[in-house]
Design a protein around this motif. Structure first.
Motif, mmCIF file in Angstrom:
data_model
loop_
_atom_site.group_PDB
_atom_site.id
_atom_site.type_symbol
_atom_site.label_atom_id
_atom_site.label_comp_id
_atom_site.label_asym_id
_atom_site.label_seq_id
_atom_site.Cartn_x
_atom_site.Cartn_y
_atom_site.Cartn_z
ATOM 1 N N ASP A 135 0.823 -1.201 0.000
ATOM 2 C CA ASP A 135 0.000 0.000 0.000
ATOM 3 C C ASP A 135 0.864 1.261 0.000
ATOM 4 O OD1 ASP A 135 -2.351 -1.429 -0.029
ATOM 5 O OD2 ASP A 135 -2.573 -1.454 2.144
ATOM 6 N N VAL A 140 1.867 2.274 -3.454
ATOM 7 C CA VAL A 140 0.840 3.056 -4.152
ATOM 8 C C VAL A 140 0.983 4.527 -3.798
ATOM 9 C CG1 VAL A 140 -1.631 3.406 -4.458
ATOM 10 C CG2 VAL A 140 -0.739 1.097 -4.209
ATOM 11 N N SER A 141 1.150 4.804 -2.497
ATOM 12 C CA SER A 141 1.257 6.184 -2.036
ATOM 13 C C SER A 141 2.522 6.850 -2.556
ATOM 14 C CB SER A 141 1.257 6.222 -0.495
ATOM 15 O OG SER A 141 0.144 5.554 0.022
ATOM 16 N N ASN A 186 2.308 7.541 -6.255
ATOM 17 C CA ASN A 186 1.381 8.640 -6.506
ATOM 18 C C ASN A 186 2.005 9.981 -6.146
ATOM 19 O OD1 ASN A 186 -1.397 9.962 -6.748
ATOM 20 N ND2 ASN A 186 -0.911 10.337 -4.603
ATOM 21 N N ILE A 193 3.512 1.161 -9.595
ATOM 22 C CA ILE A 193 2.066 0.997 -9.462
ATOM 23 C C ILE A 193 1.656 -0.435 -9.801
ATOM 24 C CG2 ILE A 193 -0.185 1.745 -10.310
ATOM 25 C CD1 ILE A 193 1.016 4.489 -10.838
ATOM 26 N N SER A 241 2.673 -2.821 -7.085
ATOM 27 C CA SER A 241 1.802 -2.739 -5.911
ATOM 28 C C SER A 241 0.479 -3.455 -6.146
ATOM 29 C CB SER A 241 1.547 -1.274 -5.551
ATOM 30 O OG SER A 241 0.769 -0.627 -6.543
ATOM 31 N N VAL A 242 -0.020 -3.427 -7.398
ATOM 32 C CA VAL A 242 -1.255 -4.144 -7.731
ATOM 33 C C VAL A 242 -1.075 -5.642 -7.491
ATOM 34 C CG1 VAL A 242 -2.828 -4.778 -9.589
ATOM 35 C CG2 VAL A 242 -1.992 -2.431 -9.427
ATOM 36 N N SER A 291 -0.157 -6.495 -3.656
ATOM 37 C CA SER A 291 -1.300 -6.328 -2.754
ATOM 38 C C SER A 291 -2.255 -7.508 -2.855
ATOM 39 C CB SER A 291 -2.042 -5.025 -3.060
ATOM 40 O OG SER A 291 -1.252 -3.905 -2.776
ATOM 41 N N TRP A 327 -10.544 -1.768 -6.233
ATOM 42 C CA TRP A 327 -9.795 -2.198 -7.415
ATOM 43 C C TRP A 327 -10.700 -2.691 -8.542
ATOM 44 C CZ3 TRP A 327 -4.824 -1.352 -8.399
ATOM 45 C CH2 TRP A 327 -3.951 -1.094 -7.340
ATOM 46 N N ILE A 348 -8.130 3.442 -5.823
ATOM 47 C CA ILE A 348 -6.974 2.607 -5.500
ATOM 48 C C ILE A 348 -6.242 3.179 -4.292
ATOM 49 C CG2 ILE A 348 -4.698 1.882 -6.316
ATOM 50 C CD1 ILE A 348 -5.906 1.665 -9.115
ATOM 51 N N ILE A 349 -6.055 4.495 -4.282
ATOM 52 C CA ILE A 349 -5.373 5.128 -3.158
ATOM 53 C C ILE A 349 -6.220 5.018 -1.896
ATOM 54 C CG2 ILE A 349 -4.397 7.300 -2.297
ATOM 55 C CD1 ILE A 349 -3.923 8.095 -5.217
ATOM 56 N N SER A 393 -5.559 1.860 -0.003
ATOM 57 C CA SER A 393 -4.372 1.875 0.849
ATOM 58 C C SER A 393 -4.569 2.738 2.087
ATOM 59 C CB SER A 393 -3.156 2.380 0.051
ATOM 60 O OG SER A 393 -3.360 3.703 -0.399
#
Length: 314
Positions: A82, A85-86, A89, A122, A125-126, A129, A251, A284-285, A288
């Motif tokens: 997660d 992702v952050s 981003n 990204i 992370s998909v 996760s 998702w 998505i964010i 997380s």
């Protein structure tokens, strides 16, 4: 979000010509087809909140020796996913703002290279996760159905091998996805993996709930209080189900976007759906951001340790 194209392979279907996309957009023009104008500040705020929350989860697990078990190590890895992702981003937003305001001047080739790195983070992370959600579900399944043999089945060595394998597979698969993003086969593999993991987790959870319900029914018929182990197992199954539900909601639109790219890139409805890509990124964010809150409220030990970490009671 125009300077850099996050997951450009997903935002703009490559198998639709520019003319067809324009015609489809015009043919499906309407208020709801214009997409959403989401400010960069919202991306930055959610990214920062998610980063801080997941850092606290990692710190709490590292701090408390009672949480040094395979289950919490898997949760820690999910928190790291997660965080990816952050971080991706935040990095993307910062690059965009610096480039748009002329503070940072870079050659187009370097911009594309940075875009590839962010896209890989990204995508990684998909995969990681979803993989760790599946690993946690299997771990909980073993805890419930093989309680007496759990420590011999899920040893620390096997847990480390599992975590390393997931990270390696996530890195390799994300690299392949970014490298061969023009291939529908790659997207089909990603969609198939998503559906496989969902089915696997649903089957495990249904079996766990069926056992827990049968056990509680037997206890009630015998007028005996439920054991702490079964109660904890049921609570753990509920927690994982909540995590799965949140993951699917957050998702799901993203993967539906993938399906539409493969099946109907020029269809007017699909073109309208593509225009909401920024909303899918926000969801998505949000996933997380929500996951650490579920850990904190569902685990008393982790909640207590998080409180100590926040108050600096080391």
């Amino acid at each position: 979000m125009s300077t850099l194209a996050p997951l450009r392979l997903l935002r703009e279907p490559w198998n639709a010509s520019e003319g067809n996309q324009s015609n489809a957009t015009v043919g499906a023009s309407g208020g709801w087809c214009q997409g959403l104008d989401i400010p960069n500040e919202l991306f930055l705020a959610l990214g920062l909140v998610s980063l801080v929350e997941n850092l606290l989860v990692v710190a709490a697990i590292l701090k408390n020796r009672n949480l040094h078990s395979p289950t919490y190590y898997f949760i820690c890895c999910l928190a790291v996913s997660d965080m990816l992702v952050s971080i991706s981003n935040l990095a993307e937003m910062l690059f965009m703002l610096l480039l748009e305001h002329g503070v940072l001047v870079m050659r187009p080739s370097i911009v594309r290279h940075m875009d590839n790195v962010i896209d890989m983070l990204i995508c990684s992370s998909v995969v990681s996760s979803l993989s760790f959600l599946g690993v946690i579900a299997v771990d909980r399944y073993i805890t419930i159905f093989y309680a007496l043999r759990y420590h011999s089945i899920m040893t620390l060595q096997r847990a480390v091998v599992t975590m390393a394998s997931v990270w390696l597979a996530s890195t390799v698969s994300s690299t392949v996805l970014i490298t061969y993003y023009h291939s529908n086969t790659i997207l089909l593999c990603l969609i198939s993996f998503f559906l496989f993991m969902l089915v696997l987790m649903l089957v495990l959870y249904i079996h766990m709930f069926a056992l827990a319900r049968h056990h509680l029914h037997s206890i009630s018929s015998q007028q005996k209080p439920p054991t702490a182990h079964r109660g904890g197992s049921l609570k753990g199954a509920v927690t994982l189900t909540i995590l799965l539900g949140v993951f699917f909601i957050c998702w799901g639109p993203f993967f539906f976007h993938l399906i539409l790219i493969v099946t109907c890139p020029t269809n007017p409805f699909c073109t309208c759906f593509f225009s909401y890509f920024n909303l899918f990124l926000i969801l998505i964010i949000c996933n997380s951001v929500i996951d650490p809150l579920i850990y904190a409220f569902r685990s008393q030990e982790l909640r207590r340790t998080l409180r100590e970490v926040v108050t600096c009671s080391w």
